[in-house]
Design a protein around this motif. Structure first.
Motif, PDB file in Angstrom:
ATOM      1  N   GLY A  99      22.546  47.665  39.040  1.00 27.22           N
ATOM      2  CA  GLY A  99      21.767  46.715  39.817  1.00 27.22           C
ATOM      3  C   GLY A  99      21.317  45.492  39.036  1.00 27.22           C
ATOM      4  N   VAL A 100      21.990  45.210  37.918  1.00 28.74           N
ATOM      5  CA  VAL A 100      21.637  44.035  37.117  1.00 28.74           C
ATOM      6  C   VAL A 100      22.741  42.989  37.216  1.00 28.74           C
ATOM      7  N   ASN A 101      22.427  41.791  36.756  1.00 27.67           N
ATOM      8  CA  ASN A 101      23.398  40.701  36.801  1.00 27.67           C
ATOM      9  C   ASN A 101      24.581  40.991  35.890  1.00 27.67           C
ATOM     10  N   ALA A 102      25.756  40.595  36.348  1.00 23.52           N
ATOM     11  CA  ALA A 102      26.987  40.786  35.581  1.00 23.52           C
ATOM     12  C   ALA A 102      27.697  39.452  35.453  1.00 23.52           C
ATOM     13  N   THR A 103      28.441  39.302  34.369  1.00 23.23           N
ATOM     14  CA  THR A 103      29.349  38.168  34.197  1.00 23.23           C
ATOM     15  C   THR A 103      30.677  38.718  33.719  1.00 23.23           C
ATOM     16  N   TYR A 104      31.724  37.902  33.830  1.00 32.88           N
ATOM     17  CA  TYR A 104      33.067  38.306  33.411  1.00 32.88           C
ATOM     18  C   TYR A 104      33.706  37.109  32.720  1.00 32.88           C
ATOM     19  N   ASP A 105      33.996  37.260  31.436  1.00 34.84           N
ATOM     20  CA  ASP A 105      34.527  36.164  30.636  1.00 34.84           C
ATOM     21  C   ASP A 105      35.552  36.752  29.677  1.00 34.84           C
ATOM     22  N   ASN A 106      36.798  36.326  29.769  1.00 35.93           N
ATOM     23  CA  ASN A 106      37.854  36.921  28.952  1.00 35.93           C
ATOM     24  C   ASN A 106      38.069  36.241  27.597  1.00 35.93           C
ATOM     25  N   ARG A 107      37.243  35.288  27.225  1.00 37.04           N
ATOM     26  CA  ARG A 107      37.494  34.542  25.980  1.00 37.04           C
ATOM     27  C   ARG A 107      37.502  35.418  24.729  1.00 37.04           C
ATOM     28  N   MET A 108      36.625  36.410  24.647  1.00 32.93           N
ATOM     29  CA  MET A 108      36.630  37.271  23.462  1.00 32.93           C
ATOM     30  C   MET A 108      37.913  38.095  23.376  1.00 32.93           C
ATOM     31  N   ALA A 109      38.520  38.393  24.501  1.00 29.10           N
ATOM     32  CA  ALA A 109      39.769  39.151  24.525  1.00 29.10           C
ATOM     33  C   ALA A 109      40.963  38.306  24.094  1.00 29.10           C
ATOM     34  N   LEU A 110      40.742  37.013  23.903  1.00 31.62           N
ATOM     35  CA  LEU A 110      41.783  36.100  23.437  1.00 31.62           C
ATOM     36  C   LEU A 110      41.577  35.699  21.977  1.00 31.62           C
ATOM     37  N   ASP A 111      40.454  36.089  21.409  1.00 33.96           N
ATOM     38  CA  ASP A 111      40.083  35.695  20.050  1.00 33.96           C
ATOM     39  C   ASP A 111      40.871  36.512  19.018  1.00 33.96           C
ATOM     40  N   THR A 112      41.601  35.829  18.150  1.00 28.89           N
ATOM     41  CA  THR A 112      42.469  36.484  17.173  1.00 28.89           C
ATOM     42  C   THR A 112      41.704  37.420  16.248  1.00 28.89           C
TER      43      THR A 112
ATOM     44  N   ALA B 123      27.166  47.088  34.900  1.00 32.19           N
ATOM     45  CA  ALA B 123      26.012  46.251  35.236  1.00 32.19           C
ATOM     46  C   ALA B 123      25.754  46.265  36.737  1.00 32.19           C
ATOM     47  N   ILE B 124      26.798  46.138  37.518  1.00 32.07           N
ATOM     48  CA  ILE B 124      26.634  46.118  38.969  1.00 32.07           C
ATOM     49  C   ILE B 124      26.118  47.467  39.475  1.00 32.07           C
ATOM     50  N   THR B 125      26.620  48.565  38.923  1.00 31.52           N
ATOM     51  CA  THR B 125      26.129  49.879  39.362  1.00 31.52           C
ATOM     52  C   THR B 125      24.688  50.106  38.942  1.00 31.52           C
TER      53      THR B 125
ATOM     54  N   LEU C 219      33.641  35.582  41.470  1.00 28.67           N
ATOM     55  CA  LEU C 219      34.627  36.379  42.192  1.00 28.67           C
ATOM     56  C   LEU C 219      33.997  37.724  42.530  1.00 28.67           C
ATOM     57  N   PRO C 220      34.335  38.310  43.669  1.00 35.00           N
ATOM     58  CA  PRO C 220      33.844  39.650  43.967  1.00 35.00           C
ATOM     59  C   PRO C 220      34.388  40.651  42.938  1.00 35.00           C
ATOM     60  N   LEU C 221      33.581  41.627  42.586  1.00 41.55           N
ATOM     61  CA  LEU C 221      34.021  42.657  41.648  1.00 41.55           C
ATOM     62  C   LEU C 221      35.344  43.270  42.106  1.00 41.55           C
ATOM     63  N   ARG C 222      35.492  43.466  43.398  1.00 42.07           N
ATOM     64  CA  ARG C 222      36.721  44.019  43.959  1.00 42.07           C
ATOM     65  C   ARG C 222      37.942  43.205  43.501  1.00 42.07           C
ATOM     66  N   ASP C 223      37.825  41.870  43.479  1.00 40.89           N
ATOM     67  CA  ASP C 223      38.933  41.011  43.089  1.00 40.89           C
ATOM     68  C   ASP C 223      39.253  41.144  41.594  1.00 40.89           C
ATOM     69  N   LEU C 224      38.233  41.397  40.794  1.00 41.28           N
ATOM     70  CA  LEU C 224      38.477  41.608  39.366  1.00 41.28           C
ATOM     71  C   LEU C 224      39.279  42.889  39.145  1.00 41.28           C
TER      72      LEU C 224
ATOM     73  N   LEU D 165      31.220  46.435  45.470  1.00 35.11           N
ATOM     74  CA  LEU D 165      32.546  45.851  45.260  1.00 35.11           C
ATOM     75  C   LEU D 165      32.593  44.386  45.690  1.00 35.11           C
ATOM     76  N   ASP D 166      31.765  44.013  46.655  1.00 31.43           N
ATOM     77  CA  ASP D 166      31.736  42.631  47.135  1.00 31.43           C
ATOM     78  C   ASP D 166      30.747  41.749  46.365  1.00 31.43           C
ATOM     79  N   THR D 167      30.068  42.310  45.368  1.00 28.90           N
ATOM     80  CA  THR D 167      29.116  41.545  44.569  1.00 28.90           C
ATOM     81  C   THR D 167      29.835  40.413  43.837  1.00 28.90           C
ATOM     82  N   PRO D 168      29.371  39.169  44.013  1.00 32.65           N
ATOM     83  CA  PRO D 168      29.993  38.059  43.280  1.00 32.65           C
ATOM     84  C   PRO D 168      29.620  38.121  41.797  1.00 32.65           C
ATOM     85  N   VAL D 169      30.642  37.976  40.962  1.00 30.61           N
ATOM     86  CA  VAL D 169      30.468  38.014  39.511  1.00 30.61           C
ATOM     87  C   VAL D 169      30.893  36.655  38.949  1.00 30.61           C
ATOM     88  N   PRO D 170      29.972  35.916  38.309  1.00 29.40           N
ATOM     89  CA  PRO D 170      30.385  34.663  37.662  1.00 29.40           C
ATOM     90  C   PRO D 170      31.523  34.961  36.681  1.00 29.40           C
ATOM     91  N   THR D 171      32.658  34.302  36.891  1.00 29.59           N
ATOM     92  CA  THR D 171      33.884  34.641  36.174  1.00 29.59           C
ATOM     93  C   THR D 171      34.481  33.411  35.499  1.00 29.59           C
TER      94      THR D 171
END
Length: 181
Positions: free
Chosen positions: A69-82, A65-67, A142-147, A122-128
């Protein structure tokens, strides 16, 4: 961004996953072919790998998404879903398919997360939003770099230790400082 630490973290995770799978193939299993039996309430090897593959997919989505040029989000809840984890295990074809998927995702993340991204990207803030054991760890941009750095320094090493703890001579999972699981 230097992706050598990320590549190394993936290599260690995949080596641990192969070791656990080899242990299961040699008969050290009690969990119906999913590898050594984890302590009650913890994940088996396939579930750990499916979780990692889902985290990778989430990270690839944010990077893409960042490459674009669109908005990105980062949410790990689906990766925790059984249900989602079990569905991915089936779709990937089990342990070997999950390891192949993670290997290919690692190649993609290291290619995209390294020389292709500018410092501004890499410094683009991503709602996380990051959860672990039903507790919110992060709920802020968080910046994409931090993710990407978090994958290399925390997430992947935590799951590598979690996999190795499944071995007969491994430490109990509860003794590990895991990123999430």
């Amino acid at each position: 961004m230097d992706t050598a630490p990320l590549r190394g973290a993936y290599r260690a995770l995949l080596d641990a996953a192969a070791t656990v799978a080899d242990s299961a193939d040699s008969g050290d299993t009690g969990s119906g072919g999913t590898g050594p039996t984890p302590p009650a309430g913890e994940w088996n090897a396939d579930q750990i790998l499916a979780h990692v593959a889902l985290i990778n997919a989430t990270t690839l989505t944010a990077v893409s998404a960042i490459t674009a040029g669109v908005n990105a989000t980062y949410d790990n809840r689906m990766a925790l879903d059984t249900w989602t984890i079990e569905r991915l295990i089936t779709l990937a074809g089990g342990n070997a398919g999950l390891r192949d998927r993670i290997r290919l995702q690692a190649d993609a993340l290291c290619a995209l997360g390294g020389p292709m991204l500018s410092d501004a990207e890499l410094d683009t803030p991503v709602p996380t939003r990051l959860l672990s054991h039903d507790a919110v760890l992060v709920d802020q941009p968080l910046p994409l770099r931090d993710l990407l750095t978090g994958l290399a320094e925390t997430e992947l090493p935590g799951h590598t230790r979690q996999l190795l703890a499944l071995l007969p001579n491994g430490r109990p999972v509860a003794d590990l400082a895991e990123a999430d699981a």
